[in-house]
Scaffold this active site. Structure first.
Site, PDB file in Angstrom:
ATOM      1  N   GLU A 106      -2.510  -5.604  -8.081  1.00 57.51           N
ATOM      2  CA  GLU A 106      -1.773  -6.195  -6.960  1.00 57.51           C
ATOM      3  C   GLU A 106      -0.393  -5.567  -6.769  1.00 57.51           C
ATOM      4  OE1 GLU A 106      -1.556 -10.478  -7.317  1.00 57.51           O
ATOM      5  OE2 GLU A 106      -3.722 -10.609  -7.677  1.00 57.51           O
TER       6      GLU A 106
ATOM      7  N   ASP B 133      -3.066 -13.911   6.145  1.00 59.56           N
ATOM      8  CA  ASP B 133      -2.574 -14.078   4.774  1.00 59.56           C
ATOM      9  C   ASP B 133      -1.948 -12.777   4.269  1.00 59.56           C
ATOM     10  OD1 ASP B 133      -2.038 -15.463   2.471  1.00 59.56           O
ATOM     11  OD2 ASP B 133      -4.112 -15.565   1.773  1.00 59.56           O
TER      12      ASP B 133
ATOM     13  N   ASP C 146      -8.062  -9.068   0.719  1.00 64.49           N
ATOM     14  CA  ASP C 146      -8.169 -10.510   0.849  1.00 64.49           C
ATOM     15  C   ASP C 146      -8.341 -10.975   2.291  1.00 64.49           C
ATOM     16  OD1 ASP C 146      -8.295 -13.193   0.300  1.00 64.49           O
ATOM     17  OD2 ASP C 146      -6.890 -13.010  -1.359  1.00 64.49           O
TER      18      ASP C 146
ATOM     19  N   GLY D 161     -14.428 -17.505  -8.340  1.00 66.00           N
ATOM     20  CA  GLY D 161     -14.902 -17.233  -9.696  1.00 66.00           C
ATOM     21  C   GLY D 161     -14.257 -15.981 -10.252  1.00 66.00           C
TER      22      GLY D 161
ATOM     23  N   ARG E 288       0.736 -10.228  -2.621  1.00 65.75           N
ATOM     24  CA  ARG E 288      -0.338 -10.614  -3.549  1.00 65.75           C
ATOM     25  C   ARG E 288      -1.698 -10.171  -3.017  1.00 65.75           C
ATOM     26  NH1 ARG E 288       1.534 -15.209  -1.211  1.00 65.75           N
ATOM     27  NH2 ARG E 288       0.179 -16.007   0.419  1.00 65.75           N
ATOM     28  N   ASN E 289      -1.771  -9.880  -1.717  1.00 65.28           N
ATOM     29  CA  ASN E 289      -3.036  -9.483  -1.099  1.00 65.28           C
ATOM     30  C   ASN E 289      -3.101  -7.997  -0.748  1.00 65.28           C
ATOM     31  OD1 ASN E 289      -4.139 -12.036  -1.284  1.00 65.28           O
ATOM     32  ND2 ASN E 289      -3.181 -12.696   0.630  1.00 65.28           N
TER      33      ASN E 289
HETATM   34  P1  ATP Z   1      -7.327 -15.798  -3.970  1.00 67.03           P
HETATM   35  O1  ATP Z   1      -7.939 -16.309  -2.710  1.00 67.03           O
HETATM   36  O2  ATP Z   1      -6.813 -16.837  -4.906  1.00 67.03           O
HETATM   37  O3  ATP Z   1      -6.368 -14.648  -3.762  1.00 67.03           O
HETATM   38  P2  ATP Z   1      -9.632 -14.189  -4.323  1.00 67.03           P
HETATM   39  O4  ATP Z   1     -10.949 -14.866  -4.434  1.00 67.03           O
HETATM   40  O5  ATP Z   1      -9.257 -13.577  -3.028  1.00 67.03           O
HETATM   41  O6  ATP Z   1      -8.521 -15.185  -4.809  1.00 67.03           O
HETATM   42  P3  ATP Z   1      -8.611 -11.900  -5.559  1.00 67.03           P
HETATM   43  O7  ATP Z   1      -7.207 -12.378  -5.577  1.00 67.03           O
HETATM   44  O8  ATP Z   1      -8.985 -10.897  -4.544  1.00 67.03           O
HETATM   45  O9  ATP Z   1      -9.584 -13.117  -5.458  1.00 67.03           O
HETATM   46  O10 ATP Z   1      -9.025 -11.314  -6.966  1.00 67.03           O
HETATM   47  C1  ATP Z   1      -8.662 -11.902  -8.186  1.00 67.03           C
HETATM   48  C2  ATP Z   1      -8.044 -10.860  -9.107  1.00 67.03           C
HETATM   49  O11 ATP Z   1      -8.868  -9.703  -9.218  1.00 67.03           O
HETATM   50  C3  ATP Z   1      -6.705 -10.393  -8.567  1.00 67.03           C
HETATM   51  O12 ATP Z   1      -5.749 -10.633  -9.559  1.00 67.03           O
HETATM   52  C4  ATP Z   1      -6.820  -8.916  -8.336  1.00 67.03           C
HETATM   53  O13 ATP Z   1      -5.788  -8.263  -9.005  1.00 67.03           O
HETATM   54  C5  ATP Z   1      -8.142  -8.515  -8.944  1.00 67.03           C
HETATM   55  N1  ATP Z   1      -8.863  -7.684  -7.957  1.00 67.03           N
HETATM   56  C6  ATP Z   1      -9.577  -8.124  -6.913  1.00 67.03           C
HETATM   57  N2  ATP Z   1     -10.101  -7.117  -6.207  1.00 67.03           N
HETATM   58  C7  ATP Z   1      -9.713  -5.975  -6.812  1.00 67.03           C
HETATM   59  C8  ATP Z   1      -9.928  -4.558  -6.564  1.00 67.03           C
HETATM   60  N3  ATP Z   1     -10.671  -4.153  -5.517  1.00 67.03           N
HETATM   61  N4  ATP Z   1      -9.361  -3.678  -7.392  1.00 67.03           N
HETATM   62  C9  ATP Z   1      -8.601  -4.110  -8.427  1.00 67.03           C
HETATM   63  N5  ATP Z   1      -8.360  -5.390  -8.721  1.00 67.03           N
HETATM   64  C10 ATP Z   1      -8.906  -6.337  -7.934  1.00 67.03           C
END
Ligand code: ATP
Length: 280
Positions: A97, A137, A155, A26, A141-142
């Site tokens: 990221e 992973d 992540d 979400g 990107r992570n």
């Molecule tokens: P996926 O599994 O597709 O990577 P996810 O559920 O792990 O998705 P994230 O990728 O962690 O979700 O987060 C989605 C977006 O929110 C990312 O683009 C990231 O840049 C931003 N984001 C997440 N956590 C943080 C944080 N702690 N600080 C800044 N930005 C964040």
């Protein structure tokens, strides 16, 4: 149970702001959290859209793992709100990221800074290695950028403890093939040694300013190339000392790859030398 209490926070202490991005479960929002000591902390709030009981369990499993982690280069969990709507609250890293940051800052970043990022990610992974945790992973990107001199590995959605099984046999199909070790592609076998392979690919991404590894291939062609001994080429900006480390991370035989603690030593030395040369 103590751990649960430590990370259980009240929704009244969280102010939700604008959307940062879309996560797997979400929207992710920016926000502010008021800690029990009255301190105001900028946070990222992960929400869960279609949160049925089993989706909720998967959503919260990442936070469950992160509760036990405490490292300067790993994304910090602030807390979890377990009653609906379920939220995971993490420390906010303003620069976002690493992949996007590398593209935006490519003309400014020095090779010394890129080596520093690699060293910091490697330290985070050496810490996980000590906990018998595989990340699975590792990719730009992570990784999130906290400041121009500090990155954080995040992540943990695919992470697992490998305590007893010795390795984790993955069941899901949404796997990052171009980052994966041969034994992970062939047998879905994930160990600290396969994390070392992925770390090598992540370092390749860093020195390529976030180009996609093997962008010239289809997913299905990657394993044949690896089996015939072909590896990612040296990116132009990558120092030969670093590339020689990468080729060791990409040994076909998992046991022939270095450990993360060994890599921390090697990268520290390379960083030290590079910094001296930069200073002239
Ligand atoms: P996926 O599994 O597709 O990577 P996810 O559920 O792990 O998705 P994230 O990728 O962690 O979700 O987060 C989605 C977006 O929110 C990312 O683009 C990231 O840049 C931003 N984001 C997440 N956590 C943080 C944080 N702690 N600080 C800044 N930005 C964040």
């Amino acid at each position: 149970a103590d751990d649960e209490a430590k990370h259980s926070i009240s929704r009244d202490d969280v102010v939700v702001g604008r959307i940062l991005g879309e996560g797997f479960f979400g929207e992710v929002h920016e926000g502010v959290y008021k800690s029990p000591t009255g301190e105001r902390i900028s946070v990222a709030i992960k929400t869960c859209k279609d949160c049925s009981a089993d989706v909720k369990e998967k959503f919260l499993s990442e936070a469950g793992l992160m509760k036990n982690l405490d490292h300067p280069h790993i994304v910090r969990l602030i807390g979890v709100i377990e009653v609906d709507p379920v939220w995971i609250v993490m420390e906010l890293y303003q620069h976002g990221e690493l992949g996007n940051y590398l593209v935006e800052q490519q003309y400014i970043l020095t090779s010394t800074t890129l080596i520093l990022y690699c060293l910091q990610i490697c330290k985070a992974l050496a810490y996980l290695e000590g906990l018998n945790m595989v990340h699975r992973d590792i990719a730009v990107r992570n990784v999130l950028v906290a400041s121009p001199e500090c990155v954080k590995l995040g992540d943990f959605g695919l992470s697992r403890y490998i305590d007893e099984q010795e390795y984790y046999k993955a069941s899901i199909s949404r796997l990052p093939i171009k980052w994966m070790a041969p034994e992970s592609i062939n047998f879905r076998r994930f160990t600290t040694s396969s994390d070392v392979w992925m770390f090598g690919v992540c370092v390749w991404e860093i020195f390529s300013m976030a180009q996609q590894p093997f962008f010239w291939l289809e997913n299905g062609q990657v394993i044949n190339q690896l089996e015939s001994g072909i590896r990612l080429p040296k990116p132009q900006l990558c120092p030969p000392t670093i590339y020689s480390l990468l080729t060791r991370c990409w040994a076909y035989e998992p046991n022939s790859r270095p450990s993360f603690s060994q890599l921390v030593c090697d990268l520290s030395e390379i960083h030290r030398v590079e910094k001296e040369e930069e200073a002239g």
